[in-house]
Design a protein around this motif. Structure first.
Motif, PDB file in Angstrom:
ATOM      1  N   ASN A 128      62.095  50.795  38.534  1.00 39.32           N
ATOM      2  CA  ASN A 128      61.212  51.852  39.023  1.00 39.32           C
ATOM      3  C   ASN A 128      59.739  51.598  38.730  1.00 39.32           C
ATOM      4  OD1 ASN A 128      63.326  53.318  40.083  1.00 39.32           O
ATOM      5  ND2 ASN A 128      63.560  54.633  38.284  1.00 39.32           N
ATOM      6  N   ILE A 129      59.412  50.416  38.224  1.00 36.66           N
ATOM      7  CA  ILE A 129      58.027  50.089  37.892  1.00 36.66           C
ATOM      8  C   ILE A 129      57.562  48.921  38.759  1.00 36.66           C
ATOM      9  CG2 ILE A 129      56.403  49.395  36.085  1.00 36.66           C
ATOM     10  CD1 ILE A 129      58.481  50.404  34.028  1.00 36.66           C
ATOM     11  N   MET A 130      56.466  49.116  39.477  1.00 44.96           N
ATOM     12  CA  MET A 130      55.879  48.054  40.277  1.00 44.96           C
ATOM     13  C   MET A 130      54.526  47.670  39.703  1.00 44.96           C
ATOM     14  SD  MET A 130      54.264  47.857  44.054  1.00 44.96           S
ATOM     15  CE  MET A 130      52.662  47.456  43.354  1.00 44.96           C
ATOM     16  N   ILE A 131      54.291  46.373  39.552  1.00 43.84           N
ATOM     17  CA  ILE A 131      52.992  45.890  39.087  1.00 43.84           C
ATOM     18  C   ILE A 131      52.259  45.264  40.265  1.00 43.84           C
ATOM     19  CG2 ILE A 131      51.777  44.338  37.530  1.00 43.84           C
ATOM     20  CD1 ILE A 131      54.060  44.486  35.614  1.00 43.84           C
ATOM     21  N   SER A 132      51.102  45.809  40.623  1.00 46.65           N
ATOM     22  CA  SER A 132      50.291  45.201  41.681  1.00 46.65           C
ATOM     23  C   SER A 132      49.836  43.815  41.244  1.00 46.65           C
ATOM     24  CB  SER A 132      49.078  46.075  41.994  1.00 46.65           C
ATOM     25  OG  SER A 132      48.197  45.410  42.884  1.00 46.65           O
ATOM     26  N   ASP A 133      49.882  42.864  42.154  1.00 48.01           N
ATOM     27  CA  ASP A 133      49.449  41.506  41.845  1.00 48.01           C
ATOM     28  C   ASP A 133      47.968  41.273  42.158  1.00 48.01           C
ATOM     29  OD1 ASP A 133      49.470  41.482  44.609  1.00 48.01           O
ATOM     30  OD2 ASP A 133      51.017  39.947  44.813  1.00 48.01           O
ATOM     31  N   VAL A 134      47.220  42.347  42.368  1.00 48.50           N
ATOM     32  CA  VAL A 134      45.810  42.244  42.738  1.00 48.50           C
ATOM     33  C   VAL A 134      44.932  42.284  41.492  1.00 48.50           C
ATOM     34  CG1 VAL A 134      43.911  43.329  43.991  1.00 48.50           C
ATOM     35  CG2 VAL A 134      46.211  43.299  44.977  1.00 48.50           C
ATOM     36  N   CYS A 135      44.106  41.252  41.322  1.00 50.99           N
ATOM     37  CA  CYS A 135      43.123  41.196  40.241  1.00 50.99           C
ATOM     38  C   CYS A 135      41.771  41.640  40.789  1.00 50.99           C
ATOM     39  CB  CYS A 135      43.030  39.779  39.675  1.00 50.99           C
ATOM     40  SG  CYS A 135      41.653  39.513  38.524  1.00 50.99           S
ATOM     41  N   THR A 136      41.150  42.611  40.133  1.00 48.47           N
ATOM     42  CA  THR A 136      39.866  43.123  40.611  1.00 48.47           C
ATOM     43  C   THR A 136      38.760  42.072  40.523  1.00 48.47           C
ATOM     44  OG1 THR A 136      39.640  44.149  38.426  1.00 48.47           O
ATOM     45  CG2 THR A 136      40.300  45.570  40.245  1.00 48.47           C
ATOM     46  N   ARG A 137      38.762  41.274  39.469  1.00 46.13           N
ATOM     47  CA  ARG A 137      37.715  40.260  39.355  1.00 46.13           C
ATOM     48  C   ARG A 137      37.878  39.160  40.401  1.00 46.13           C
ATOM     49  NH1 ARG A 137      35.405  37.179  33.921  1.00 46.13           N
ATOM     50  NH2 ARG A 137      33.664  36.176  34.993  1.00 46.13           N
ATOM     51  N   CYS A 138      39.091  38.727  40.643  1.00 46.54           N
ATOM     52  CA  CYS A 138      39.327  37.696  41.661  1.00 46.54           C
ATOM     53  C   CYS A 138      39.028  38.196  43.067  1.00 46.54           C
ATOM     54  CB  CYS A 138      40.777  37.206  41.591  1.00 46.54           C
ATOM     55  SG  CYS A 138      41.175  36.223  40.134  1.00 46.54           S
ATOM     56  N   ASN A 139      39.063  39.513  43.252  1.00 46.89           N
ATOM     57  CA  ASN A 139      38.824  40.118  44.566  1.00 46.89           C
ATOM     58  C   ASN A 139      37.568  40.984  44.549  1.00 46.89           C
ATOM     59  OD1 ASN A 139      41.441  39.637  46.377  1.00 46.89           O
ATOM     60  ND2 ASN A 139      42.113  39.967  44.270  1.00 46.89           N
ATOM     61  N   SER A 140      36.507  40.496  43.878  1.00 50.75           N
ATOM     62  CA  SER A 140      35.313  41.317  43.682  1.00 50.75           C
ATOM     63  C   SER A 140      34.516  41.543  44.964  1.00 50.75           C
ATOM     64  CB  SER A 140      34.418  40.704  42.605  1.00 50.75           C
ATOM     65  OG  SER A 140      34.015  39.392  42.964  1.00 50.75           O
ATOM     66  N   GLY A 141      34.824  40.820  46.023  1.00 49.78           N
ATOM     67  CA  GLY A 141      34.215  41.129  47.312  1.00 49.78           C
ATOM     68  C   GLY A 141      34.819  42.359  47.956  1.00 49.78           C
ATOM     69  N   LEU A 142      36.039  42.670  47.573  1.00 43.25           N
ATOM     70  CA  LEU A 142      36.762  43.826  48.101  1.00 43.25           C
ATOM     71  C   LEU A 142      36.753  44.997  47.139  1.00 43.25           C
ATOM     72  CD1 LEU A 142      38.753  44.955  50.303  1.00 43.25           C
ATOM     73  CD2 LEU A 142      40.601  44.022  48.883  1.00 43.25           C
ATOM     74  N   LEU A 143      36.800  44.691  45.843  1.00 38.85           N
ATOM     75  CA  LEU A 143      36.938  45.708  44.803  1.00 38.85           C
ATOM     76  C   LEU A 143      35.807  45.570  43.782  1.00 38.85           C
ATOM     77  CD1 LEU A 143      40.751  45.145  44.173  1.00 38.85           C
ATOM     78  CD2 LEU A 143      39.741  46.938  45.595  1.00 38.85           C
ATOM     79  N   TYR A 144      35.273  46.692  43.325  1.00 40.05           N
ATOM     80  CA  TYR A 144      34.265  46.617  42.269  1.00 40.05           C
ATOM     81  C   TYR A 144      34.894  46.058  40.994  1.00 40.05           C
ATOM     82  CZ  TYR A 144      31.527  49.798  45.201  1.00 40.05           C
ATOM     83  OH  TYR A 144      30.839  50.379  46.238  1.00 40.05           O
ATOM     84  N   SER A 145      34.190  45.122  40.366  1.00 40.02           N
ATOM     85  CA  SER A 145      34.624  44.545  39.094  1.00 40.02           C
ATOM     86  C   SER A 145      33.443  44.551  38.139  1.00 40.02           C
ATOM     87  CB  SER A 145      35.131  43.117  39.287  1.00 40.02           C
ATOM     88  OG  SER A 145      35.279  42.460  38.038  1.00 40.02           O
ATOM     89  N   HIS A 146      33.593  45.229  37.018  1.00 44.84           N
ATOM     90  CA  HIS A 146      32.519  45.303  36.037  1.00 44.84           C
ATOM     91  C   HIS A 146      32.164  43.917  35.522  1.00 44.84           C
ATOM     92  CE1 HIS A 146      30.024  47.554  33.192  1.00 44.84           C
ATOM     93  NE2 HIS A 146      30.356  46.644  32.292  1.00 44.84           N
ATOM     94  N   ARG A 147      33.186  43.116  35.244  1.00 42.10           N
ATOM     95  CA  ARG A 147      32.928  41.784  34.700  1.00 42.10           C
ATOM     96  C   ARG A 147      32.324  40.839  35.737  1.00 42.10           C
ATOM     97  NH1 ARG A 147      36.507  39.689  29.696  1.00 42.10           N
ATOM     98  NH2 ARG A 147      36.374  41.587  28.459  1.00 42.10           N
ATOM     99  N   ALA A 148      32.820  40.897  36.943  1.00 41.92           N
ATOM    100  CA  ALA A 148      32.299  39.997  37.970  1.00 41.92           C
ATOM    101  C   ALA A 148      30.852  40.304  38.318  1.00 41.92           C
ATOM    102  CB  ALA A 148      33.162  40.078  39.222  1.00 41.92           C
ATOM    103  N   SER A 149      30.462  41.580  38.207  1.00 40.78           N
ATOM    104  CA  SER A 149      29.122  42.006  38.614  1.00 40.78           C
ATOM    105  C   SER A 149      28.144  42.083  37.455  1.00 40.78           C
ATOM    106  CB  SER A 149      29.198  43.378  39.282  1.00 40.78           C
ATOM    107  OG  SER A 149      29.602  44.362  38.333  1.00 40.78           O
ATOM    108  N   GLY A 150      28.624  41.857  36.227  1.00 44.30           N
ATOM    109  CA  GLY A 150      27.752  42.041  35.073  1.00 44.30           C
ATOM    110  C   GLY A 150      27.345  43.478  34.866  1.00 44.30           C
ATOM    111  N   GLY A 151      28.155  44.398  35.354  1.00 49.71           N
ATOM    112  CA  GLY A 151      27.893  45.820  35.189  1.00 49.71           C
ATOM    113  C   GLY A 151      27.085  46.456  36.307  1.00 49.71           C
TER     114      GLY A 151
END
Length: 279
Positions: free
Chosen positions: A241-264
């Protein structure tokens, strides 16, 4: 922009992008979504679907982003309730009387990292830019929850706190609860120093060797998603009953905001979830 995922779908409606998860999409009593950067009206480092009022963006633009996102993803803007996160483990049960908090009304509690409801037409909203979103849905009791699990909240077991609240307030059986560990910075990218590593190494019951890796020179990689998965199982949820998304925010920082990828220098993502009204 290239998006590759085996278990997370990227949808576009009227030019607005959002992510969904099949294990929740299969539940007819809930609507859910995780936002992307695509389709809003914010500018510069906030471009374009910034849904965080606290990053320095024009609040009128953020409000308009919420309206645009809600229309595209199928939520009622007037039913939104936002968490007021500070990396703690406080869980709040909310009702229709709370609609608008954190969006069109001020926050009335300073520390809320998780929201729970059993009322239809109440939309839970939690905030991210690398931290781990946790989605919960109990189809038997018709109860939902969202939690923000940063590294501090993860170590403090916020997922377990949510399950406890669902049991105590609504009589949920953990074996009935469906959960998603959503898009977050992945084990590929979440590098920490020794003090943070030691916090995770203390979780001996979860077998830290399965979610930590030594890089040398006092640096380590931590798999936040796997830690949360193991904690949810400790809280009584079934692995199936538990699903883990395989999406990393830093690896996909063009699509998703990433604090680390953007330096804040970034906007903010949200998770949204609501119970559909019964016909």
């Amino acid at each position: 922009m290239i998006f590759n995922s085996k278990n997370t779908s990227l949808n576009f409606v009227d030019g607005v992008g959002f992510l969904q998860f099949p294990i929740l999409s299969n539940l007819d009593f809930v609507n859910h979504a995780f936002s992307t950067r695509i389709g809003g009206v914010s500018r510069d480092e906030f471009k374009s679907m910034n849904l965080n009022f606290k990053r320095g963006d024009d609040p009128h633009l953020v409000t308009e982003n919420y309206r645009i996102f809600c229309k595209a993803a199928g939520f009622d803007f007037d039913t939104l309730i936002s968490s007021s996160q500070d990396h703690n483990t406080n869980v709040r049960v909310v009702t229709k009387a709370d609609c608008g908090i954190g969006i069109t009304r001020p926050h009335d509690m300073p520390s809320v990292d998780a929201l729970v409801t059993n009322e239809p037409e109440v939309t839970l909203v939690t905030h991210y830019a690398d931290c781990t979103p946790l989605f919960f849905a109990d189809p038997e009791k018709r109860v939902i929850a969202l939690a923000h699990a940063g590294w501090r909240g993860t170590v403090a077991k916020i997922g377990e706190a949510v399950v406890d609240k669902m049991q105590d307030e609504f009589g949920c059986d953990p074996t009935d609860i469906i959960a998603v560990v959503g898009p977050a910075i992945g084990a590929c990218c979440y590098e920490v120093d020794t003090p943070v590593y030691e916090e995770f190494a203390c979780l001996t019951e979860l077998k830290p060797a399965y979610f930590t890796r030594t890089l040398g020179r006092g640096k380590y990689l931590i798999d936040l998603k796997e830690v949360n998965r193991r904690m949810l199982m400790e809280a009584g949820l079934l692995s199936i009953n538990i699903m883990i998304s395989d999406v990393c925010t830093r690896c996909n920082s063009g699509l998703l905001y990433s604090h680390r990828a953007s330096g804040g220098k970034r906007g903010g993502l949200v998770a949204m979830m609501c119970i559909r009204p019964e016909n």
